[in-house]
Design an enzyme around this catalytic site. Structure first.
Site, mmCIF file in Angstrom:
data_model
loop_
_atom_site.group_PDB
_atom_site.id
_atom_site.type_symbol
_atom_site.label_atom_id
_atom_site.label_comp_id
_atom_site.label_asym_id
_atom_site.label_seq_id
_atom_site.Cartn_x
_atom_site.Cartn_y
_atom_site.Cartn_z
ATOM 1 N N VAL A 65 0.812 -1.219 0.000
ATOM 2 C CA VAL A 65 0.000 0.000 0.000
ATOM 3 C C VAL A 65 0.845 1.268 0.000
ATOM 4 O O VAL A 65 0.342 2.355 -0.315
ATOM 5 C CB VAL A 65 -0.982 0.028 1.196
ATOM 6 C CG1 VAL A 65 -1.958 -1.128 1.132
ATOM 7 C CG2 VAL A 65 -0.232 0.057 2.528
ATOM 8 N N ASN B 171 -5.615 -2.068 7.574
ATOM 9 C CA ASN B 171 -4.866 -2.736 8.634
ATOM 10 C C ASN B 171 -3.353 -2.757 8.381
ATOM 11 O O ASN B 171 -2.571 -2.863 9.319
ATOM 12 C CB ASN B 171 -5.374 -4.181 8.784
ATOM 13 C CG ASN B 171 -4.526 -4.993 9.738
ATOM 14 O OD1 ASN B 171 -4.502 -4.761 10.935
ATOM 15 N ND2 ASN B 171 -3.795 -5.964 9.196
ATOM 16 N N SER C 206 -3.504 2.397 16.804
ATOM 17 C CA SER C 206 -2.651 1.833 17.851
ATOM 18 C C SER C 206 -2.787 2.667 19.111
ATOM 19 O O SER C 206 -3.059 3.879 19.053
ATOM 20 C CB SER C 206 -1.183 1.826 17.404
ATOM 21 O OG SER C 206 -0.322 1.499 18.478
ATOM 22 N N TYR D 294 6.385 5.908 14.081
ATOM 23 C CA TYR D 294 5.195 5.051 14.189
ATOM 24 C C TYR D 294 4.122 5.741 15.031
ATOM 25 O O TYR D 294 2.944 5.766 14.654
ATOM 26 C CB TYR D 294 5.569 3.701 14.795
ATOM 27 C CG TYR D 294 4.416 2.725 14.870
ATOM 28 C CD1 TYR D 294 4.020 2.001 13.747
ATOM 29 C CD2 TYR D 294 3.717 2.523 16.061
ATOM 30 C CE1 TYR D 294 2.960 1.109 13.809
ATOM 31 C CE2 TYR D 294 2.663 1.629 16.132
ATOM 32 C CZ TYR D 294 2.284 0.927 15.004
ATOM 33 O OH TYR D 294 1.227 0.043 15.062
ATOM 34 N N LYS E 84 0.346 7.057 13.712
ATOM 35 C CA LYS E 84 -0.912 6.594 14.293
ATOM 36 C C LYS E 84 -1.694 7.739 14.928
ATOM 37 O O LYS E 84 -2.927 7.726 14.941
ATOM 38 C CB LYS E 84 -0.635 5.483 15.316
ATOM 39 C CG LYS E 84 -0.104 4.199 14.689
ATOM 40 C CD LYS E 84 -1.072 3.587 13.682
ATOM 41 C CE LYS E 84 -0.594 2.227 13.171
ATOM 42 N NZ LYS E 84 -1.558 1.607 12.240
#
Length: 275
Positions: free
Chosen positions: A97, A123, A175, A186, A190
């Site tokens: 993706v 996901n 998350s 990360y 999120k």
């Protein structure tokens, strides 16, 4: 208690397991509710479905009558997932993706495999625990946030053009890290995904397109390199790690029409960590 609820509870399948680790005994108990086809006929696409949470969701959706396409970067994992579920209502599509050049065509290809689309589950995720250089930052943001932004645009346009008043649903797998301050890419991605979820939920609700997110805590998925058979203890009030099946149960409910009043929520599944 109503008779319908009693029947539902009787159908619940219990997963029960005790694991001892470092002097502590962890009780892994999960009831998987068998609704009897609550997703029958639903056409669902799950990115990152070759393992972990994505695979658990695909398995749950299939068990409730849905037609599912799972995508992923690793063709071998997709083939293994297809064999493990072993159901003609499951299809696979290799797709990274983060590759923006193929994103529109892959969205359309995945929809074509289903013959339409009712629910899209974002996901797929990328994390590099040790590296924080520019290349890893870009890969993290491209996979976890930028891809979701543009996938949702494609998905919503399709739903508006082809589903009419029926609308559709989008579920983003966020998350717990997205609710915590950090300079790690990360966490940042999120955090952005949570805001994007709420923004899209507000914008698309008038079209009957319902957008929500699930925010797992530390989960026994491949992205965390965790094997519950070796260690299921986690230092949260529940004293056990979150299982992919925990997330799949909630995802199934959010996919169903029983949850149509839930809009723009970031639902945390963390064993009580945020308490």
């Amino acid at each position: 208690m109503s008779s319908s609820i009693k029947k539902l509870l009787k159908k619940a399948k219990a997963l029960h397991k005790y694991i001892k680790y470092d002097g502590k005994v962890t009780n892994l108990t999960l009831s998987q509710v068998q609704y009897g086809g609550i997703l029958k006929g639903k056409r669902i696409i799950v990115t990152g479905g070759g393992s972990g949470i994505g695979l658990a969701m695909a398995r749950k959706f299939i068990s409730e009558g849905a037609n599912v396409v799972i995508t992923g970067r690793n063709r071998e994992k997709l083939e293994q997932a297809e064999k493990s579920i072993n159901n003609p209502r499951l299809k696979t599509l290799p797709w990274d993706v983060s590759d923006m050049s193929v994103l529109p065509s892959k969205v359309q290809e995945s929809i074509s495999l289903m013959g339409g689309l009712d629910i899209f589950v974002n996901n797929a995720a990328f994390i590099e625990h040790k590296q924080t250089g520019e290349a890893f930052y870009d890969k993290t943001m491209d996979t976890n946030l930028k891809a979701v932004y543009f996938i949702c645009k494609e998905v919503v346009n399709h739903m508006i053009d082809h589903n009419g008043d029926k609308g559709g649903k989008i579920i983003n797998i966020s998350s717990l890290n997205g609710q915590m301050s950090s300079t790690h890419p990360y966490f940042i991605s999120k955090w952005g995904l949570n805001g994007l979820t709420k923004g899209y939920a507000k914008e698309y609700a008038p079209h009957n397109i319902i957008v929500n997110a699930i925010a797992p805590g530390f989960c026994a998925s491949s992205i965390n390199y965790c094997d519950v058979n070796e260690n299921a203890y986690c230092g949260v009030p529940l004293q056990r790690i979150i299982l992919p099946e925990d997330i799949a149960e909630l995802a199934c409910f959010l996919c169903s029409d029983a949850s149509n009043g839930i809009v723009g929520q970031i639902i945390t599944v963390d064993g009580g960590f945020t308490l």
